[in-house]
Design a protein around this motif. Structure first.
Motif, PDB file in Angstrom:
ATOM      1  N   PRO A 106     -14.076   9.163   7.410  1.00 18.44           N
ATOM      2  CA  PRO A 106     -15.240   9.389   8.421  1.00 18.44           C
ATOM      3  C   PRO A 106     -14.588  10.272   9.558  1.00 18.44           C
ATOM      4  CG  PRO A 106     -14.721   7.023   8.485  1.00 18.44           C
ATOM      5  CD  PRO A 106     -13.780   7.665   7.444  1.00 18.44           C
ATOM      6  N   VAL A 107     -15.488  11.020  10.060  1.00 23.50           N
ATOM      7  CA  VAL A 107     -15.078  11.888  11.208  1.00 23.50           C
ATOM      8  C   VAL A 107     -14.905  11.078  12.370  1.00 23.50           C
ATOM      9  CG1 VAL A 107     -15.565  13.716  12.658  1.00 23.50           C
ATOM     10  CG2 VAL A 107     -15.793  13.951  10.378  1.00 23.50           C
ATOM     11  N   ARG A 108     -15.592  10.051  12.453  1.00 25.95           N
ATOM     12  CA  ARG A 108     -15.328   9.055  13.613  1.00 25.95           C
ATOM     13  C   ARG A 108     -15.122   7.332  13.130  1.00 25.95           C
ATOM     14  NH1 ARG A 108     -18.812  12.521  15.166  1.00 25.95           N
ATOM     15  NH2 ARG A 108     -18.196  13.967  16.812  1.00 25.95           N
ATOM     16  N   GLY A 109     -14.486   6.890  13.986  1.00 25.92           N
ATOM     17  CA  GLY A 109     -14.293   5.513  13.483  1.00 25.92           C
ATOM     18  C   GLY A 109     -13.031   5.067  12.931  1.00 25.92           C
ATOM     19  N   GLN A 110     -12.899   3.676  13.043  1.00 28.96           N
ATOM     20  CA  GLN A 110     -11.666   3.168  12.530  1.00 28.96           C
ATOM     21  C   GLN A 110     -11.297   3.628  11.057  1.00 28.96           C
ATOM     22  OE1 GLN A 110      -9.310   0.248  12.749  1.00 28.96           O
ATOM     23  NE2 GLN A 110      -8.732   1.520  14.697  1.00 28.96           N
ATOM     24  N   PHE A 111     -10.287   3.929  10.979  1.00 30.31           N
ATOM     25  CA  PHE A 111      -9.890   4.254   9.261  1.00 30.31           C
ATOM     26  C   PHE A 111      -8.193   4.162   9.047  1.00 30.31           C
ATOM     27  CE2 PHE A 111      -9.561   6.157   5.112  1.00 30.31           C
ATOM     28  CZ  PHE A 111     -10.845   5.684   4.594  1.00 30.31           C
ATOM     29  N   ARG A 112      -7.764   3.414   8.125  1.00 30.04           N
ATOM     30  CA  ARG A 112      -6.462   3.204   7.965  1.00 30.04           C
ATOM     31  C   ARG A 112      -5.891   4.003   6.714  1.00 30.04           C
ATOM     32  NH1 ARG A 112      -3.390  -0.891   9.868  1.00 30.04           N
ATOM     33  NH2 ARG A 112      -2.997  -1.573   7.737  1.00 30.04           N
ATOM     34  N   VAL A 113      -4.801   4.769   6.925  1.00 30.14           N
ATOM     35  CA  VAL A 113      -4.427   5.591   5.985  1.00 30.14           C
ATOM     36  C   VAL A 113      -3.150   5.315   5.606  1.00 30.14           C
ATOM     37  CG1 VAL A 113      -4.359   7.975   4.704  1.00 30.14           C
ATOM     38  CG2 VAL A 113      -6.251   7.493   6.378  1.00 30.14           C
ATOM     39  N   LEU A 114      -2.734   5.352   4.308  1.00 33.58           N
ATOM     40  CA  LEU A 114      -1.153   5.059   4.055  1.00 33.58           C
ATOM     41  C   LEU A 114      -0.572   6.165   3.178  1.00 33.58           C
ATOM     42  CD1 LEU A 114       1.419   3.481   3.940  1.00 33.58           C
ATOM     43  CD2 LEU A 114       0.373   2.404   1.908  1.00 33.58           C
ATOM     44  N   ASP A 115       0.403   7.156   3.516  1.00 34.39           N
ATOM     45  CA  ASP A 115       0.841   8.008   2.920  1.00 34.39           C
ATOM     46  C   ASP A 115       2.357   7.533   2.226  1.00 34.39           C
ATOM     47  OD1 ASP A 115       1.819  10.414   1.560  1.00 34.39           O
ATOM     48  OD2 ASP A 115       2.402  11.237   3.681  1.00 34.39           O
ATOM     49  N   LEU A 116       2.509   7.385   1.023  1.00 32.16           N
ATOM     50  CA  LEU A 116       3.617   7.120   0.312  1.00 32.16           C
ATOM     51  C   LEU A 116       4.488   8.115  -0.063  1.00 32.16           C
ATOM     52  CD1 LEU A 116       2.091   4.293  -2.197  1.00 32.16           C
ATOM     53  CD2 LEU A 116       3.230   3.844   0.105  1.00 32.16           C
ATOM     54  N   GLY A 117       5.758   7.987   0.419  1.00 38.69           N
ATOM     55  CA  GLY A 117       6.845   9.279   0.199  1.00 38.69           C
ATOM     56  C   GLY A 117       6.530  10.390   0.958  1.00 38.69           C
ATOM     57  N   THR A 118       6.383  10.235   2.087  1.00 36.32           N
ATOM     58  CA  THR A 118       5.975  11.354   3.130  1.00 36.32           C
ATOM     59  C   THR A 118       6.723  12.591   3.359  1.00 36.32           C
ATOM     60  OG1 THR A 118       4.635  11.464   5.218  1.00 36.32           O
ATOM     61  CG2 THR A 118       6.631  10.579   5.240  1.00 36.32           C
ATOM     62  N   GLY A 119       8.033  12.499   2.763  1.00 33.52           N
ATOM     63  CA  GLY A 119       8.912  13.665   3.200  1.00 33.52           C
ATOM     64  C   GLY A 119       8.725  14.366   4.282  1.00 33.52           C
ATOM     65  N   SER A 120       8.486  15.491   4.538  1.00 30.60           N
ATOM     66  CA  SER A 120       8.328  16.369   5.724  1.00 30.60           C
ATOM     67  C   SER A 120       6.982  15.790   6.617  1.00 30.60           C
ATOM     68  CB  SER A 120       8.013  17.853   5.407  1.00 30.60           C
ATOM     69  OG  SER A 120       6.667  18.096   4.719  1.00 30.60           O
ATOM     70  N   TYR A 177      -5.079  -1.119   3.713  1.00 25.84           N
ATOM     71  CA  TYR A 177      -5.558   0.263   4.159  1.00 25.84           C
ATOM     72  C   TYR A 177      -6.710   0.530   3.471  1.00 25.84           C
ATOM     73  CZ  TYR A 177      -0.689   0.391   6.179  1.00 25.84           C
ATOM     74  OH  TYR A 177       0.358   0.150   6.648  1.00 25.84           O
ATOM     75  N   ASP A 178      -7.625   1.475   4.075  1.00 24.43           N
ATOM     76  CA  ASP A 178      -8.554   2.179   3.565  1.00 24.43           C
ATOM     77  C   ASP A 178      -8.577   3.269   2.731  1.00 24.43           C
ATOM     78  OD1 ASP A 178     -10.448   0.386   5.399  1.00 24.43           O
ATOM     79  OD2 ASP A 178      -9.362   1.685   6.826  1.00 24.43           O
ATOM     80  N   LEU A 179      -7.367   3.826   2.716  1.00 24.29           N
ATOM     81  CA  LEU A 179      -6.889   4.834   1.581  1.00 24.29           C
ATOM     82  C   LEU A 179      -5.637   4.978   1.629  1.00 24.29           C
ATOM     83  CD1 LEU A 179      -8.098   7.498   0.026  1.00 24.29           C
ATOM     84  CD2 LEU A 179      -7.619   8.472   2.096  1.00 24.29           C
ATOM     85  N   ILE A 180      -5.161   5.215   0.225  1.00 24.92           N
ATOM     86  CA  ILE A 180      -3.771   5.260   0.091  1.00 24.92           C
ATOM     87  C   ILE A 180      -3.414   6.365  -0.473  1.00 24.92           C
ATOM     88  CG2 ILE A 180      -1.623   4.410  -0.956  1.00 24.92           C
ATOM     89  CD1 ILE A 180      -2.519   1.637  -0.809  1.00 24.92           C
ATOM     90  N   VAL A 181      -2.747   7.617  -0.015  1.00 20.40           N
ATOM     91  CA  VAL A 181      -2.315   8.757  -0.890  1.00 20.40           C
ATOM     92  C   VAL A 181      -0.791   8.995  -0.992  1.00 20.40           C
ATOM     93  CG1 VAL A 181      -4.499   9.934   0.176  1.00 20.40           C
ATOM     94  CG2 VAL A 181      -2.164  10.285   1.425  1.00 20.40           C
ATOM     95  N   SER A 182      -0.486   9.587  -2.063  1.00 20.68           N
ATOM     96  CA  SER A 182       0.873   9.842  -2.526  1.00 20.68           C
ATOM     97  C   SER A 182       1.103  11.300  -3.081  1.00 20.68           C
ATOM     98  CB  SER A 182       1.604   8.575  -3.132  1.00 20.68           C
ATOM     99  OG  SER A 182       2.895   8.981  -3.363  1.00 20.68           O
ATOM    100  N   ASN A 183       2.022  11.749  -2.817  1.00 18.86           N
ATOM    101  CA  ASN A 183       2.725  12.806  -3.962  1.00 18.86           C
ATOM    102  C   ASN A 183       3.814  12.564  -4.215  1.00 18.86           C
ATOM    103  OD1 ASN A 183       3.591  15.266  -5.210  1.00 18.86           O
ATOM    104  ND2 ASN A 183       3.834  16.587  -3.415  1.00 18.86           N
ATOM    105  N   PRO A 184       3.945  11.625  -5.195  1.00 19.77           N
ATOM    106  CA  PRO A 184       5.373  10.982  -5.575  1.00 19.77           C
ATOM    107  C   PRO A 184       6.245  11.971  -6.498  1.00 19.77           C
ATOM    108  CG  PRO A 184       3.820  10.050  -7.081  1.00 19.77           C
ATOM    109  CD  PRO A 184       2.989  10.957  -6.070  1.00 19.77           C
ATOM    110  N   PRO A 185       7.349  11.490  -6.635  1.00 22.08           N
ATOM    111  CA  PRO A 185       8.071  12.396  -7.828  1.00 22.08           C
ATOM    112  C   PRO A 185       7.526  12.157  -8.862  1.00 22.08           C
ATOM    113  CG  PRO A 185       9.733  10.705  -6.791  1.00 22.08           C
ATOM    114  CD  PRO A 185       8.306  10.476  -6.157  1.00 22.08           C
TER     115      PRO A 185
END
Ligand code: GLN
Length: 277
Positions: A106-120, A177-185
């Motif tokens: 959401p554009v507003r409000g609490q939201f927790r995101v996790l990015d696995l293997g963030t690199g740059s 988390y409310d969302l997990i994203v990853s661009n893993p190997p």
């Protein structure tokens, strides 16, 4: 300039258009001018110092070193990211992962995101920049990559991202988390792709993942449950021929709503699902 583009094309088989753009990028970097200036002053003569500087960049590129590492930066999702050989070079197709993530936040409000293997930090910081109200946690197993990502956060003035050294979920605890994203190997260990083009210069740990390229995706999916809120999504980038397999890994681990989305080249590039319990 045209001769340099031709040399690049011959050495690296880039195609004439890409070779010309790359030669321009190197020149632009040496002159410290915008591309529009270069196009308007195509006959600009270089002084001796700048000629030498340009020649040395051209030599590096002729040896195959990626343009992004030579320039030390790459644009991704409209932002400029510092990149070094400690980080993967952000790819345009990965912007799809960011776009899909933003659809869930959401554009507003609490939201927790996790990015696995963030690199740059390209994915985490693009999300954080577009959703200033979200809290983004970005982890990587490489301390050197985390330094680059932290520097990118500082340069971009992004405050809502934290960085942590962690081998996937190993260093994480606490609130899910409310969302997990990853661009893993996700490249198969024996893939010829690893010995071609930019990939030759990139960290192998960011590219290769076991015999079928799915080792890390399997680990992430298997461990995600404890780190996802109810109905929270896991979104994963993967290889051009892995969508079927990634969907079935997600289903085997109880994910629902499992789907894949095509990138601009029409290739299923991101798959995901959510956990209902
Ligand atoms: N898309 C990258 C490549 O084609 C691979 C990135 C990755 O493994 N995450 O080289």
């Amino acid at each position: 300039m045209q001769a340099d583009a031709a040399r690049l094309n011959t050495a690296l088989d880039l195609g004439a258009a890409t070779a010309r753009i790359e030669a321009q990028c190197l020149l632009q970097h040496v002159l410290e001018v915008p591309r529009s200036y270069l196009l308007a002053h195509s006959e600009h003569a270089l002084d001796e110092i700048r000629q030498e500087a340009y020649d040395s960049l051209l030599q590096r590129r002729l040896q195959g070193e990626p343009v992004a590492y030579i320039l030390g930066e790459r644009e991704f999702f409209g932002l400029s990211f510092k990149v070094t050989p400690d980080t993967l070079i952000p790819r345009p197709e990965t912007e799809l992962l960011v776009e899909l993530a933003l659809e869930h936040i959401p554009v507003r409000g609490q939201f927790r995101v996790l990015d696995l293997g963030t690199g740059s930090g390209a994915i985490a910081l693009s999300i954080a920049h577009a959703r200033p109200g979200a809290d983004v946690m970005a982890v990587d197993t490489s301390e050197a990559a985390l330094q680059v990502a932290t520097e990118n956060a500082r340069r971009l003035g992004i405050a809502n991202t934290r960085f942590l050294r962690s081998d996937w979920f190993s260093g994480l605890a606490g609130q899910p988390y409310d969302l997990i994203v990853s661009n893993p190997p996700y490249v198969a260990a024996g893939d010829v792709h690893l010995s071609q083009g930019d990939a030759r210069f990139e960290p192998i740990s960011a590219l290769a993942a076991g015999a079928d390229g799915l080792d890390d995706i399997r680990r992430i999916v298997a461990q995600a449950r404890d780190f996802l809120e109810r109905d929270a999504w896991l979104l994963l980038e993967h290889g051009y021929d892995q969508a079927d397999k990634v969907r079935s890994i997600l289903q085997q681990h109880g994910f629902t709503g499992v789907m894949s989305v095509k990138d601009m080249a029409g290739i299923e590039r991101v798959s995901g699902g959510k956990l209902q319990n």
